[in-house]
Design a protein around this motif. Sequence first.
Motif, PDB file in Angstrom:
ATOM      1  N   THR A 126       6.188   5.155  -0.778  1.00 44.64           N
ATOM      2  CA  THR A 126       6.667   6.529  -0.800  1.00 44.64           C
ATOM      3  C   THR A 126       7.892   6.618   0.100  1.00 44.64           C
ATOM      4  N   GLY A 128      -4.371   1.292   1.164  1.00 43.31           N
ATOM      5  CA  GLY A 128      -4.645   1.473   2.587  1.00 43.31           C
ATOM      6  C   GLY A 128      -4.282   0.298   3.466  1.00 43.31           C
ATOM      7  N   ASP A 129      -4.194  -0.880   2.907  1.00 39.71           N
ATOM      8  CA  ASP A 129      -3.801  -2.032   3.726  1.00 39.71           C
ATOM      9  C   ASP A 129      -2.390  -2.468   3.328  1.00 39.71           C
TER      10      ASP A 129
HETATM   11  P1  ADP Z   1       3.606  -0.640   4.366  1.00 43.12           P
HETATM   12  O1  ADP Z   1       4.612  -0.010   5.266  1.00 43.12           O
HETATM   13  O2  ADP Z   1       2.747  -1.675   4.995  1.00 43.12           O
HETATM   14  O3  ADP Z   1       4.191  -1.066   3.056  1.00 43.12           O
HETATM   15  P2  ADP Z   1       2.919   1.995   3.534  1.00 43.12           P
HETATM   16  O4  ADP Z   1       2.875   2.900   4.712  1.00 43.12           O
HETATM   17  O5  ADP Z   1       4.136   2.011   2.655  1.00 43.12           O
HETATM   18  O6  ADP Z   1       2.570   0.528   4.009  1.00 43.12           O
HETATM   19  O7  ADP Z   1       1.685   2.312   2.590  1.00 43.12           O
HETATM   20  C1  ADP Z   1       0.367   2.392   3.100  1.00 43.12           C
HETATM   21  C2  ADP Z   1      -0.605   2.180   1.983  1.00 43.12           C
HETATM   22  O8  ADP Z   1      -0.465   3.240   1.042  1.00 43.12           O
HETATM   23  C3  ADP Z   1      -0.385   0.886   1.225  1.00 43.12           C
HETATM   24  O9  ADP Z   1      -1.658   0.399   0.839  1.00 43.12           O
HETATM   25  C4  ADP Z   1       0.395   1.314   0.005  1.00 43.12           C
HETATM   26  O10 ADP Z   1       0.153   0.451  -1.082  1.00 43.12           O
HETATM   27  C5  ADP Z   1      -0.147   2.719  -0.235  1.00 43.12           C
HETATM   28  N1  ADP Z   1       0.833   3.635  -0.852  1.00 43.12           N
HETATM   29  C6  ADP Z   1       2.019   4.076  -0.348  1.00 43.12           C
HETATM   30  N2  ADP Z   1       2.620   4.944  -1.184  1.00 43.12           N
HETATM   31  C7  ADP Z   1       1.786   5.057  -2.253  1.00 43.12           C
HETATM   32  C8  ADP Z   1       1.848   5.796  -3.475  1.00 43.12           C
HETATM   33  N3  ADP Z   1       2.870   6.595  -3.788  1.00 43.12           N
HETATM   34  N4  ADP Z   1       0.821   5.662  -4.336  1.00 43.12           N
HETATM   35  C9  ADP Z   1      -0.210   4.843  -4.064  1.00 43.12           C
HETATM   36  N5  ADP Z   1      -0.348   4.137  -2.940  1.00 43.12           N
HETATM   37  C10 ADP Z   1       0.646   4.230  -2.037  1.00 43.12           C
END
Ligand code: ADP
Length: 321
Positions: free
Chosen positions: A121, A26-27
Amino acid sequence: MKEFELIKRYFAEQSITRKDVVLGIGDDCALIQPTERQHIAITTDTLVAGVHFPLNTSARSIGHKAVAVSLSDLAAMGAEPAWLSLAITLPEINEHWAADFSAGVFELCEFYNVQLIGGDTTQGPLSVTVTAQGYTPYDKYLTRAGAKAGDWLFVTDDIGDAALALLYIQGSVDIEEVHQANIQTKLDFPKPRVLVGQVLREYASAAIDISDGLAADLGHICSASNVGANLILDNLPLSLAMQESLPLMDAYKLALTGGDDYELLFTVAADNKVAMETALATTGVKITCIGQLDSSHKIKTLLNGESVFIDMQGFEHFTDK
Ligand code: ADP
Ligand code: MG
């Protein structure tokens, strides 16, 4: 559905929360508070559709396998798994696919008390990257480098079934119906030998998990440890499916060169052998002694006590054509 909704619904709702995770998904980063006086073992693996799994593999299997191959690396170091991050690249957002995939991821996480703490993702051709981290006690871990001439060589469970399943999918071999589901499960849902690895910390001199074929991975132990090996083909643990689907020499060859077993290959000094066998009995995982190390720096194969030649090239991703 947007990317963040997909993450929230399918990846951020895990039931287990570990005490050593300060901040999970989430962060911008996850925060962990590792236990003192432990090493942290870290491993990353990528599975690419069509390369590491057939294109029609189920989403649940892809999720399971992505986690299993990383936990298998931790097992080979004798580490206790703790946290995962998961980077997925998807051609499109598909809720059914995501639900099945995350079920595959979480069934192993829950079994081993592993928390998903982050990931990424993105859109593109299907691929999945898992980074897994775990603990080993201070100065107590397994590597490929500790084997000595005279040590016994062991492997867990049966080998070659996953490679046999691939041959079957490709239409290169016929398999009796009674065996089909079993070998498909071996290919799609490998069992990382996590508990075996932790028990082996006390007894093994070296260990590796078999991902590229027994012969290739034994080669890694031999070169890291500066030893050679005598492999007793008659002792290779082959399932009934292997024995009944292939001529015996072909079955041995597949068992030695086929990939995707995710069994542990390990060595143990003669003095530790009985204690190791007794300790591993509690895990319920079959182990088989398949040879002994020597100082030759070569891998020799023996059948009926006589030396035999087997062409043992493991599967290579980048072969010269
Ligand atoms: P950022 O752009 O700051 O990297 P993201 O939007 O990619 O953040 O991701 C938001 C949150 O969701 C982050 O805490 C990230 O680690 C988590 N996250 C993203 N994709 C996945 C996934 N496939 N599985 C688990 N956690 C995820
Ligand atoms: Mg991101």
